[in-house]
Scaffold this motif. Sequence first.
Motif, PDB file in Angstrom:
ATOM      1  N   LEU A  74       0.832  -1.204   0.096  1.00 26.85           N
ATOM      2  CA  LEU A  74      -0.008  -0.169   0.134  1.00 26.85           C
ATOM      3  C   LEU A  74       0.769   1.270  -0.124  1.00 26.85           C
ATOM      4  O   LEU A  74       1.951   1.305   0.698  1.00 26.85           O
ATOM      5  CB  LEU A  74      -0.893   0.088   1.248  1.00 26.85           C
ATOM      6  CG  LEU A  74      -1.796  -1.169   1.400  1.00 26.85           C
ATOM      7  CD1 LEU A  74      -2.608  -0.805   2.843  1.00 26.85           C
ATOM      8  CD2 LEU A  74      -2.856  -1.259   0.263  1.00 26.85           C
ATOM      9  N   GLU A  78      -2.732   5.290   1.504  1.00 26.98           N
ATOM     10  CA  GLU A  78      -3.551   4.203   1.556  1.00 26.98           C
ATOM     11  C   GLU A  78      -3.581   3.360   2.898  1.00 26.98           C
ATOM     12  O   GLU A  78      -4.389   2.995   3.615  1.00 26.98           O
ATOM     13  CB  GLU A  78      -3.320   3.197   0.644  1.00 26.98           C
ATOM     14  CG  GLU A  78      -3.831   3.737  -0.606  1.00 26.98           C
ATOM     15  CD  GLU A  78      -3.374   2.490  -2.057  1.00 26.98           C
ATOM     16  OE1 GLU A  78      -4.011   2.331  -2.678  1.00 26.98           O
ATOM     17  OE2 GLU A  78      -2.200   2.034  -1.876  1.00 26.98           O
ATOM     18  N   HIS A  82      -6.304   3.513   5.715  1.00 30.60           N
ATOM     19  CA  HIS A  82      -6.831   2.053   6.407  1.00 30.60           C
ATOM     20  C   HIS A  82      -7.010   2.021   7.638  1.00 30.60           C
ATOM     21  O   HIS A  82      -8.048   1.559   8.032  1.00 30.60           O
ATOM     22  CB  HIS A  82      -6.094   0.935   5.676  1.00 30.60           C
ATOM     23  CG  HIS A  82      -6.230  -0.468   5.877  1.00 30.60           C
ATOM     24  ND1 HIS A  82      -7.498  -1.065   5.701  1.00 30.60           N
ATOM     25  CD2 HIS A  82      -5.505  -1.390   6.853  1.00 30.60           C
ATOM     26  CE1 HIS A  82      -7.497  -2.373   5.944  1.00 30.60           C
ATOM     27  NE2 HIS A  82      -6.545  -2.348   6.865  1.00 30.60           N
TER      28      HIS A  82
END
Length: 525
Positions: A74, A78, A82
């Motif tokens: 990622l 991101e 998350h």
Amino acid sequence: MSAINQSGWRPSAPAKGNDAPPTFTGNKALMLEEALIFEIGDTSTTGVEVAAPVGTTSKLGSLARTAPIGLPGLSEPETVRHYTRLSRQNYAIDLGLFPLGSCTMKHNPRLNEKMARLPGFADVHPLQPVDTVQGALGVINELAVWLIELTGMHGVAMSPKAGAHGELCGILCIKAALEKRGEGHRKVVLVPESAHGTNPATAAFAGFTVEDIPANADGRIDTEALKARLGPDVAAVMITNPNTCGLFERDLKTISDAVHAAGGYVYCDGANFNAIVGRVRPGDLGVDAMHINLHKTFSTPHGGGGPGSGPVVLSEALSPFGPLPFTERYGDGHITLVEEETVEERHPDSFGRMTAFHGQMGMFTRALTYILSHGADGLRQVAEDAVLNANYVLRSLSDVLDAPFAASGPCMHEAIFSDAGFAEGYSTIDVAKALIDEGFHPMTMYFPLVVHGAMLIEPTETESKAALDQFIGALRSVAERARAGDPSLRTAPHFAPRSRLDETLAARKPKLVWQEPVATAEAAE
């Protein structure tokens, strides 16, 4: 305009989320849907590109990786998004009341956190020379003095890391004391039904045989049954006081006298010490060993912001058998650690070490800060407010929830209810799931086992009347729905990120490893 309910809390307008059309993203305004990290990442890419080293030889040898590790890559945004989105789906004490019974989930004063983060405490290393950590050792020593004073005991072992670890420490002290006097044949530990579940597990782990002692009709130890079982094979009794029904064991001194007369020792589970701190000294009740969950009584509930800590206070009879190391202050103010190398001359009867190092410095600092900031009168008020809040919950709900021991008098720090009176087919799990829709973490369910469909609630001393009124109002509403047989209760929660799961299946057949979904071929047109 909404009416004010019986508890005084004014509910908001009914939620209309179920009437709204589904969104394309699955998001519900600021409640963001989040997939698994494997579903949003790609195992063939990485968030950070590092050039392969040139002109170097790996030192891993045969340990070098020969196949892809299979973790998703990622980017930094991101990754941050998350875990931030996942964190927003957690319930926390900083969001609202945490009604878990027996767990003492209370507000952690930020002053304690500030003190624990001071460089001299936060950065201390267990292998530093003793002369360089005099301040840290001073905190440990002063906290030890306070714990002895508050419990009326003779000594204290500071190294156990949590409650069950402390239980083991106390039981090992008892085992060592019995062996010292040539009575290692005592292999039975008596554990009442109203004790914490870790008590029998600890005794069994230490090599003892566990026998149950029944509870009487008002939820306390059957004293006569316990006395009748005492004999030359009994090593100790492990009693939780206040017990898991939220009741004070009024006969503890009588029990202690009987156990001592029979040659045994008394272990008290002190996980509920916040209900009696400043008001009752366990040493005055004949207790020989008791662990204290610093992370429950004196701040930082259950490791929130740091690990647990479970010092064990010991009677004069057991102090010589306590573990190493321990702190000792000399007349000139210098503090040292009594270590293994001096065991023969300084502490010959110690059963040894519980752990590699001395304890949890962060927890010691938080606990001492909590004690000093409250003072003697403040600590007494801690117990009084915890008991007051629990009884307020008990009496405010006893008309809609069955309270099996309400007739035997006030409770201590927690109130217990059963599922009696619900419509046929409705149980504690339905009430707990509906509480999630109300914005609360469920209470402790189905424990203790002496109460069918138990609901154990501990509001703690840090909750205001307004917070308690809101919780009481929510639970009253859910309980009334359970009594009326509201069918929507059986499918709650409705507003949580996930609906009700098959928890039995999840426990018996958990999926612990991510597996790529099997692609299914589309049928020909």
